[in-house]
Scaffold this motif. Structure first.
Motif, PDB file in Angstrom:
ATOM      1  N   GLY A  10      93.665  79.640  27.537  1.00  0.00           N
ATOM      2  CA  GLY A  10      93.519  81.046  27.148  1.00  0.00           C
ATOM      3  C   GLY A  10      93.598  81.241  25.651  1.00  0.00           C
ATOM      4  N   ALA A  11      94.541  80.550  25.018  1.00  0.00           N
ATOM      5  CA  ALA A  11      94.680  80.656  23.563  1.00  0.00           C
ATOM      6  C   ALA A  11      93.463  80.082  22.847  1.00  0.00           C
ATOM      7  N   ALA A  12      92.896  78.989  23.382  1.00  0.00           N
ATOM      8  CA  ALA A  12      91.705  78.395  22.769  1.00  0.00           C
ATOM      9  C   ALA A  12      90.508  79.340  22.901  1.00  0.00           C
ATOM     10  N   ILE A  13      90.363  79.975  24.060  1.00  0.00           N
ATOM     11  CA  ILE A  13      89.273  80.941  24.260  1.00  0.00           C
ATOM     12  C   ILE A  13      89.435  82.114  23.294  1.00  0.00           C
ATOM     13  N   ARG A  14      90.645  82.657  23.211  1.00  0.00           N
ATOM     14  CA  ARG A  14      90.910  83.797  22.324  1.00  0.00           C
ATOM     15  C   ARG A  14      90.659  83.419  20.859  1.00  0.00           C
ATOM     16  N   ALA A  15      91.150  82.242  20.431  1.00  0.00           N
ATOM     17  CA  ALA A  15      90.975  81.828  19.038  1.00  0.00           C
ATOM     18  C   ALA A  15      89.496  81.657  18.698  1.00  0.00           C
ATOM     19  N   ARG A  16      88.749  81.052  19.601  1.00  0.00           N
ATOM     20  CA  ARG A  16      87.320  80.850  19.349  1.00  0.00           C
ATOM     21  C   ARG A  16      86.585  82.199  19.328  1.00  0.00           C
ATOM     22  N   GLY A  44      96.259  83.664  30.047  1.00  0.00           N
ATOM     23  CA  GLY A  44      96.757  82.572  30.886  1.00  0.00           C
ATOM     24  C   GLY A  44      97.110  83.014  32.287  1.00  0.00           C
ATOM     25  N   ARG A  45      96.554  84.123  32.740  1.00  0.00           N
ATOM     26  CA  ARG A  45      96.900  84.677  34.055  1.00  0.00           C
ATOM     27  C   ARG A  45      95.824  84.453  35.099  1.00  0.00           C
ATOM     28  N   ALA A  46      94.779  83.717  34.761  1.00  0.00           N
ATOM     29  CA  ALA A  46      93.715  83.411  35.718  1.00  0.00           C
ATOM     30  C   ALA A  46      93.204  82.007  35.422  1.00  0.00           C
ATOM     31  N   ASN A  47      92.697  81.354  36.443  1.00  0.00           N
ATOM     32  CA  ASN A  47      92.105  80.030  36.299  1.00  0.00           C
ATOM     33  C   ASN A  47      90.601  80.132  36.530  1.00  0.00           C
ATOM     34  N   PRO A  48      89.804  79.655  35.588  1.00  0.00           N
ATOM     35  CA  PRO A  48      88.357  79.751  35.756  1.00  0.00           C
ATOM     36  C   PRO A  48      87.824  78.642  36.663  1.00  0.00           C
ATOM     37  N   SER A  49      86.733  78.932  37.342  1.00  0.00           N
ATOM     38  CA  SER A  49      86.000  77.884  38.045  1.00  0.00           C
ATOM     39  C   SER A  49      85.279  77.058  36.981  1.00  0.00           C
ATOM     40  N   LEU A  50      84.746  75.906  37.358  1.00  0.00           N
ATOM     41  CA  LEU A  50      83.991  75.101  36.403  1.00  0.00           C
ATOM     42  C   LEU A  50      82.770  75.860  35.902  1.00  0.00           C
ATOM     43  N   GLU A  51      82.144  76.634  36.781  1.00  0.00           N
ATOM     44  CA  GLU A  51      80.984  77.431  36.387  1.00  0.00           C
ATOM     45  C   GLU A  51      81.378  78.502  35.365  1.00  0.00           C
ATOM     46  N   SER A  52      82.488  79.204  35.602  1.00  0.00           N
ATOM     47  CA  SER A  52      82.944  80.237  34.660  1.00  0.00           C
ATOM     48  C   SER A  52      83.307  79.617  33.316  1.00  0.00           C
TER      49      SER A  52
END
Length: 185
Positions: A10-16, A44-52
């Protein structure tokens, strides 16, 4: 995914996203996901699928394996995932100028093009790769051969002969002068 891994992702997604000067809504639109889901991922409250995760990586101009490694953070362990239709392992961590990725595969279909704002250098460590990175069309690159292409160049690769190949990809980190987007053509 563990709570720690989810928080790091989540932090990596937000930073990018912030580095690209995108809002959560803009990122969600580019990734064709709901903005509440993207918000939950960043917290950090959800887990993505590989597609997401693949959609998010493309929208952010990066790869799944780079997001999972938390390369914008100080990730102590290497991340393993998919990169360009092959298996990949990020060899760098923390705040580095380049991301080094060890890629192995045997896929024979070139698949879709990828485009991102960062420059990239690819060298063939083993096998023979078919690399398509420009108007000249696909090039057969033998063991020891390499290619460099500037950011914004559509590119893709595959096995040149059906045998396994191994690439070392050195990708410049971060956006250069604005929002970039990795997307299939």
């Amino acid at each position: 995914m563990s709570d720690t891994a989810g928080a790091r992702l989540g932090a990596a997604i937000r930073a990018r996203r912030r580095a690209l000067d995108l809002t959560i809504v803009q990122l969600a639109e580019r990734a064709d996901l709901s903005h509440p889901f993207v918000s939950q991922l960043e917290r950090g409250r959800a887990n993505p699928s590989l597609e997401s995760l693949s959609r998010l990586a493309r929208a952010l101009g990066t790869s799944q394996v780079e997001l999972m490694s938390g390369t914008s953070l100080d990730a102590p362990e290497a991340a393993v995932g998919s990169f360009g239709g092959a298996d990949a392992r990020v060899l760098t961590s923390g705040d580095t100028r380049f991301t080094v990725i060890d890629v192995t595969g045997a896929v024979t279909e070139l698949g879709e093009f990828y485009t991102h704002p960062e420059d990239e250098f690819v060298t063939v460590i083993a096998g023979e790769a078919l690399i398509d990175a420009g108007p000249g069309g696909p090039q057969r690159v033998p063991t020891g051969g390499s290619l460099y292409y500037r950011g914004g160049t559509p590119h893709r690769w595959a096995s040149a002969d059906g045998a396994p190949y191994r690439l070392m990809v050195v990708k410049e980190r971060g956006p250069r002068g604005g929002a970039g987007e990795e997307k299939g053509a």
